[in-house]
Design an enzyme around this catalytic site. Structure first.
Site, short mmCIF file in Angstrom:
data_model
loop_
_atom_site.label_atom_id
_atom_site.label_comp_id
_atom_site.label_asym_id
_atom_site.label_seq_id
_atom_site.Cartn_x
_atom_site.Cartn_y
_atom_site.Cartn_z
N ILE A 226 14.88 35.61 17.63
CA ILE A 226 16.10 36.43 16.94
C ILE A 226 16.36 37.33 16.07
O ILE A 226 16.75 38.32 15.55
CB ILE A 226 17.32 35.87 17.78
CG1 ILE A 226 17.91 35.01 16.59
CG2 ILE A 226 17.41 35.24 19.34
CD1 ILE A 226 19.22 33.97 16.88
N GLU A 227 15.28 36.64 15.40
CA GLU A 227 15.79 37.82 13.77
C GLU A 227 14.46 39.09 13.83
O GLU A 227 14.64 40.26 13.73
CB GLU A 227 15.01 36.49 12.59
CG GLU A 227 16.64 36.07 12.23
CD GLU A 227 17.50 37.02 11.55
OE1 GLU A 227 16.95 38.21 10.98
OE2 GLU A 227 18.57 35.97 11.52
N SER A 228 13.53 39.01 14.14
CA SER A 228 12.70 39.46 14.16
C SER A 228 10.99 39.13 15.40
O SER A 228 9.64 40.46 15.29
CB SER A 228 11.63 38.84 12.95
OG SER A 228 10.81 37.71 13.20
#
Length: 533
Positions: free
Chosen positions: A149-151
Site C-alpha cells: 500500500i506504500e509503493s
C-alpha cells in the site's frame, strides 16, 4: 461507523509469520512491458507518487523469477512450508477491521487483476527477506504487506512529498534511521537497509501507542498527528481507538487498505484473484564487490541483466557503484553469486569507465560533451544538468573515463564523498586533487618506465606498494597515486561511481524525474552531497 469484528482468519494466531506477502498485491500498477518512467499514480495510502521505473518482462521464459521458481525444491524450504503465502497467513496477528473503507479497497483491487499481478511479481524478489525480518522481531506478518500500500513494492517509487523506496521514507526520517542520501546513493531505496529502518520505526510507534492500528496510522500521518487526535478525544470524553479518532482522510483509509490486502492474501479466490507463486526460500544473497565498479559491468560479471541488478540494488544514483571501504556488498540472485565471484576473480580490465571532471562556471555543456566524446543529452541525464547551455556554477560532473581503453589499468579510485554543491568545486581545489589507480604490470615494465608513465617519483611507487625495484613482476597489481595538475583537466581527476537516484542499472538511460510538487511533508516522506578529496 465501522467497528472491530472477530478475526475472520482461523489460523491467525498459530504462527508468527511476516506480513510482507500481503503487500505484493498492490504493486503491479504498470504495464508488463517496458518502463513507466514518469507515470503518476496514487499508492494505497492515497499519496500520489511518480513511478520512475517499473520493468516486468511479459514472458517468464529464461526470466530470473522463473529460474528462481524452477530451482525451488523441498530440501531448501524454510520452517517446513513450501509456500511463502501460507507462512504469511499463519503469522497474521493484527485484529481484523471491517468497514466501508475496507470493502471499497477490496473492490478496487478485485477489479484490477493486472495491477495486482504486476505488484506481486515485483514482490517476488523481496518478500521472503521481509518476512524473515518481521518474524525475527516477533511482529505480525501483516507488516510485510505494508509496502503493497506504500509503493506497490516498487523500489523506485517516489511520492510528491519526496518519500522514496518500498517503505516510502521522507528524507528527514530516513536520516534519523540511518538511511544516508548523497550524490552516489539513496539508502531509502536500499531494500534491506530500508526494511530494517521501517521495522525499527514501526516497533517504536507500537511501543508509543500500544496497538498496531494506531502505530500504522502514525507511520502514515506522523506520531504528532495521532497523539493530538487522541488528546482531543480524551478531552471530549470520546473513545481514543483508531476508528473513533478524527484523522486525515488518507490515514482513515490506511489501515482498511492494509486489511483489504490481508483479506485478498488470505482468500484470493473470493475476489477472483490468484497469487503469484513465491517459494519459501531466499531470492537474493550478499556478495563482496570492489570499492568501485560500473553497474553495467557488475551485471555482466554476474551474468544477469542490468534490470535485475538494478531491482536488487536500487539505491545507487550513478552508473558506477562506489563505496568508501575497500570492498562492499551487492545483492545478487542466489544462483548468480558464484558466477560473479569467479568472473570477477578472472577479470583483469578496468572496473570503471567513468570519472569526475571539475566543470567551471560558464563552461559550455556541448564543449564538455565533445571533449569527452559523450552525447549532450546523455551528459545532462547522467549529471542532472538543466537545459541551460552553460554550467552556472563550478561543480564536478561525471564524464567517460579517458583511461578506459587501457586494459592494464584495473581500477581508478573514487571518493564516495564527492560534493554536488557547485560552489565547492574551485580551480584551486583542482590542482590539489589526486586519484588512485590499480595497474597490472606488463612484461617489460620497470619502476622507471611506470614512474614516467604516471608522472610520479620512483620512490613513491616503491613505498606505496612496499616493494623493491627487483620485486616488480609481470601480472602483479600495483597501486599508483597521482596528483592532478590543472593542465590535466581532461584526465581522471575525480573518479565517481554509481547510478543515480533516478537512474537504473537496468538501462543505459537515466530516468529523470522532475516531480517537485509541493505538498505537506509526512514524517516519512535535496539530495545530500559530500565532498571529494
Amino acid at each position: 461507523m465501522t467497528q472491530f469484528l472477530p478475526s475472520r482468519h482461523p489460523q491467525q494466531h498459530s504462527k508468527r509469520v511476516p506480513i510482507c506477502l500481503m503487500g505484493l498485491w498492490l504493486t503491479l500498477a504498470l504495464p508488463l512491458s517496458g518502463f513507466a518512467a514518469t507515470s503518476l499514480q496514487s499508492n494505497v495510502a492515497g499519496d500520489e507518487m511518480l513511478i520512475l521505473e517499473d520493468h516486468i518482462d511479459s514472458t517468464l521464459t529464461a526470466d530470473p523469477i522463473e529460474e528462481f521458481i524452477q530451482e525451488h525444491d523441498d530440501t531448501s524450504i524454510y520452517v517446513g512450508q513450501d509456500d511463502l503465502w501460507e507462512r504469511i497467513r499463519n503469522g497474521f496477528n493484527i485484529p481484523d477491521i471491517d468497514s466501508e473503507y475496507t470493502a471499497k479497497h477490496e473492490n478496487w483491487y478485485a477489479s484490477r487483476p493486472d495491477y495486482v499481478k504486476r505488484m506481486l511479481e515485483r514482490s517476488q524478489k523481496y518478500l521472503f527477506h521481509i518476512v524473515e525480518e518481521v518474524e525475527k522481531r516477533g511482529m505480525p506478518t501483516e507488516i510485510a504487506l505494508l509496502p503493497m500500500i506504500e509503493s506497490a513494492y516498487n523500489p523506485q517509487a517516489y511520492s510528491r512529498s519526496h518519500a522514496s523506496g518500498i517503505w516510502q521514507f521522507v528524507p528527514a526520517t530516513g536520516k534519523d534511521y540511518g538511511l544516508k542520501q548523497n550524490y552516489w546513493a539513496d539508502k531509502r531505496r536500499d531494500v534491506t537497509a530500508a526494511t530494517n529502518a521501517a521495522l525499527t520505526y514501526l516497533q517504536r510507534l507500537h511501543g508509543m501507542f500500544g496497538s498496531w492500528d494506531l502505530a500504522l496510522a502514525a507511520y502514515n500521518a506522523g506520531e504528532g498527528t495521532v497523539s493530538r487526535a487522541i488528546e482531543r478525544n480524551r478531552k471530549q470524553g470520546l473513545p481514543t481507538d483508531y476508528q473513533h479518532l478524527r484523522l486525515p482522510e488518507e490515514t482513515k483509509n490506511y489501515v482498511p487498505k492494509l486489511q483489504a490486502i490481508k483479506n485478498i492474501v488470505f482468500k484470493p479466490d473470493e475476489f477472483g484473484l490468484s497469487l503469484v507463486d513465491i517459494p519459501n526460500k531466499p531470492y537474493f544473497t550478499r556478495v563482496l564487490a570492489p570499492k568501485q565498479i560500473d553497474a553495467k559491468l557488475a551485471a555482466e560479471l554476474a551474468e544477469i541483466s542490468p534490470e535485475e541488478l538494478s531491482a536488487l540494488n536500487p539505491s545507487y544514483n550513478r552508473p558506477v557503484i562506489v563505496s568508501n571501504n575497500e570492498v562492499h556488498q551487492l545483492l545478487l540472485p542466489t544462483w548468480a553469486a558464484d558466477r560473479f565471484k569467479e568472473n570477477l576473480a578472472n577479470y583483469d580490465k578496468p572496473l570503471t569507465s567513468w570519472k569526475t571532471y571539475s566543470a567551471k562556471r560558464g563552461e559550455r555543456i556541448d564543449y564538455i560533451a565533445r571533449k569527452f566524446n559523450i552525447g549532450v543529452s546523455e551528459l545532462r541525464e547522467v549529471n542532472d544538468l538543466t537545459g541551460k547551455k552553460k554550467i552556472m556554477t563550478s561543480r564536478p560532473i561525471l564524464v567517460p573515463n579517458g583511461f578506459s581503453a587501457d586494459a592494464n589499468i584495473v581500477q581508478a579510485s573514487f571518493d564516495e564523498n564527492i560534493s554536488v554543491k557547485e560552489d565547492n568545486a574551485s580551480t584551486e581545489n583542482e590542482s590539489r586533487a589526486t586519484r588512485t589507480i590499480r595497474y597490472k604490470v606488463k612484461r617489460g615494465d620497470t619502476v622507471s618506465s611506470l614512474a614516467d608513465k604516471f608522472n610520479v617519483e620512483k620512490s613513491h611507487l616503491l613505498s606505496t606498494n612496499r616493494i623493491s625495484a627487483g620485486q616488480l613482476k609481470a601480472g602483479q597489481i600495483i597501486k599508483v597515486v597521482t596528483r592532478q595538475a590543472s593542465t590535466q583537466r581532461a584526465s581522471s581527476r575525480y573518479v565517481a561511481g554509481s547510478h543515480k537516484k533516478k537512474y537504473s542499472t537496468t538501462s543505459s538511460r537515466y530516468i529523470s524525474h522532475k516531480a517537485k510538487k509541493s505538498s505537506k511533508t509526512s514524517h516519512r516522506r535535496t539530495r545530500v552531497s559530500s565532498k571529494i578529496h
